[in-house]
Design a protein around this motif. Structure first.
Motif, PDB file in Angstrom:
ATOM      1  N   CYS A 105       0.846  -1.197   0.000  1.00 31.16           N
ATOM      2  CA  CYS A 105       0.000   0.000   0.000  1.00 31.16           C
ATOM      3  C   CYS A 105       0.877   1.242   0.000  1.00 31.16           C
ATOM      4  O   CYS A 105       1.754   1.393   0.861  1.00 31.16           O
ATOM      5  CB  CYS A 105      -0.915  -0.013   1.211  1.00 31.16           C
ATOM      6  SG  CYS A 105      -1.999   1.427   1.288  1.00 31.16           S
ATOM      7  N   CYS A 108       0.078   3.267   3.443  1.00 31.02           N
ATOM      8  CA  CYS A 108       0.377   2.808   4.811  1.00 31.02           C
ATOM      9  C   CYS A 108       1.438   1.724   4.878  1.00 31.02           C
ATOM     10  O   CYS A 108       1.754   1.247   5.971  1.00 31.02           O
ATOM     11  CB  CYS A 108      -0.903   2.347   5.498  1.00 31.02           C
ATOM     12  SG  CYS A 108      -1.473   0.726   4.952  1.00 31.02           S
ATOM     13  N   CYS A 138      -5.735  -3.206   0.040  1.00 25.59           N
ATOM     14  CA  CYS A 138      -5.085  -2.955   1.331  1.00 25.59           C
ATOM     15  C   CYS A 138      -6.110  -3.207   2.426  1.00 25.59           C
ATOM     16  O   CYS A 138      -7.098  -2.469   2.521  1.00 25.59           O
ATOM     17  CB  CYS A 138      -4.559  -1.526   1.438  1.00 25.59           C
ATOM     18  SG  CYS A 138      -3.913  -1.204   3.108  1.00 25.59           S
ATOM     19  N   VAL A 140      -5.861  -2.665   5.510  1.00 24.29           N
ATOM     20  CA  VAL A 140      -5.832  -1.640   6.561  1.00 24.29           C
ATOM     21  C   VAL A 140      -6.591  -0.388   6.116  1.00 24.29           C
ATOM     22  O   VAL A 140      -7.495   0.086   6.803  1.00 24.29           O
ATOM     23  CB  VAL A 140      -4.377  -1.280   6.945  1.00 24.29           C
ATOM     24  CG1 VAL A 140      -4.346  -0.135   7.950  1.00 24.29           C
ATOM     25  CG2 VAL A 140      -3.675  -2.514   7.517  1.00 24.29           C
ATOM     26  N   CYS A 141      -6.249   0.126   4.942  1.00 26.80           N
ATOM     27  CA  CYS A 141      -6.921   1.329   4.424  1.00 26.80           C
ATOM     28  C   CYS A 141      -8.243   0.993   3.744  1.00 26.80           C
ATOM     29  O   CYS A 141      -9.026   1.886   3.462  1.00 26.80           O
ATOM     30  CB  CYS A 141      -6.033   2.031   3.399  1.00 26.80           C
ATOM     31  SG  CYS A 141      -4.459   2.596   4.031  1.00 26.80           S
TER      32      CYS A 141
HETATM   33 ZN   LIG Z   1      -3.008   0.885   3.310  1.00 28.63          ZN
END
Ligand SMILES: [Zn+2]
Length: 166
Positions: A105, A108, A138, A140-141
């Motif tokens: 990513c 991040c 991603c 996380v995002c």
């Molecule tokens: Zn990310």
């Protein structure tokens, strides 16, 4: 000078946001000072600590910080991201990039995985048509990535780096 290896990892100062994103696109684990508490007066010391403790090459535009980092730091000479990548390749810190893949990513630094059909459908900004495209995700995002015009543009610029080196 840090030893050249394909799995080299980086920590970059906050002046190198574009280079950070490009290195992540290329799959390099790259921490950014931008993810560290902003405005810390001890930020330089913190970056030096991260580089040493985590075995990362410190990338900086700051001559004094590079001096303090010694053999684990690289002073980037240019403000241009392609010239910065060229410097890393020509000085033997990283190999010339192969084909561009979506590995990490750019926001991040988390490794990407293949996107599920549900995830692709959830992204209103996904390009159409979607057949024949590789999508990455991603977790996380919750951001969808694909090889498209931006990546094609980047691949073209990187090809010129390879040509220059070869
Ligand atoms: Zn990310």
């Amino acid at each position: 000078m840090p030893e050249r290896k394909a799995d080299v990892r980086f920590v970059a100062d906050r002046m190198l946001g574009t280079l950070t994103r490009y290195l992540r696109f290329l799959g390099y684990d790259t921490l950014s000072a931008n993810s560290i508490a902003r405005g810390s007066s001890r930020e330089d010391t913190l970056l030096l600590h991260i580089a040493k403790a985590d075995g990362r090459v410190l990338l900086t535009r700051d001559r004094e910080l590079a001096r303090r980092g010694g053999t684990s730091a690289v002073l980037l000479e240019s403000e241009d991201v392609i010239e910065q990548l060229s410097q890393l390749i020509e000085s033997g810190i990283m190999p010339a990039p192969g084909s561009l893949r979506l590995q990490r990513c750019s926001l991040c630094n988390t490794p990407l995985r293949s996107a599920t059909p549900r995830e692709i459908a959830s992204a209103e900004y996904a390009p159409k048509p979607q057949s024949g495209r590789d999508f990455a995700w991603c977790p996380v995002c919750r951001k969808l990535y694909w090889l498209g015009s931006h990546a094609d543009h980047l691949a073209g610029r990187l090809a010129r780096v390879r040509k220059k080196e070869g």
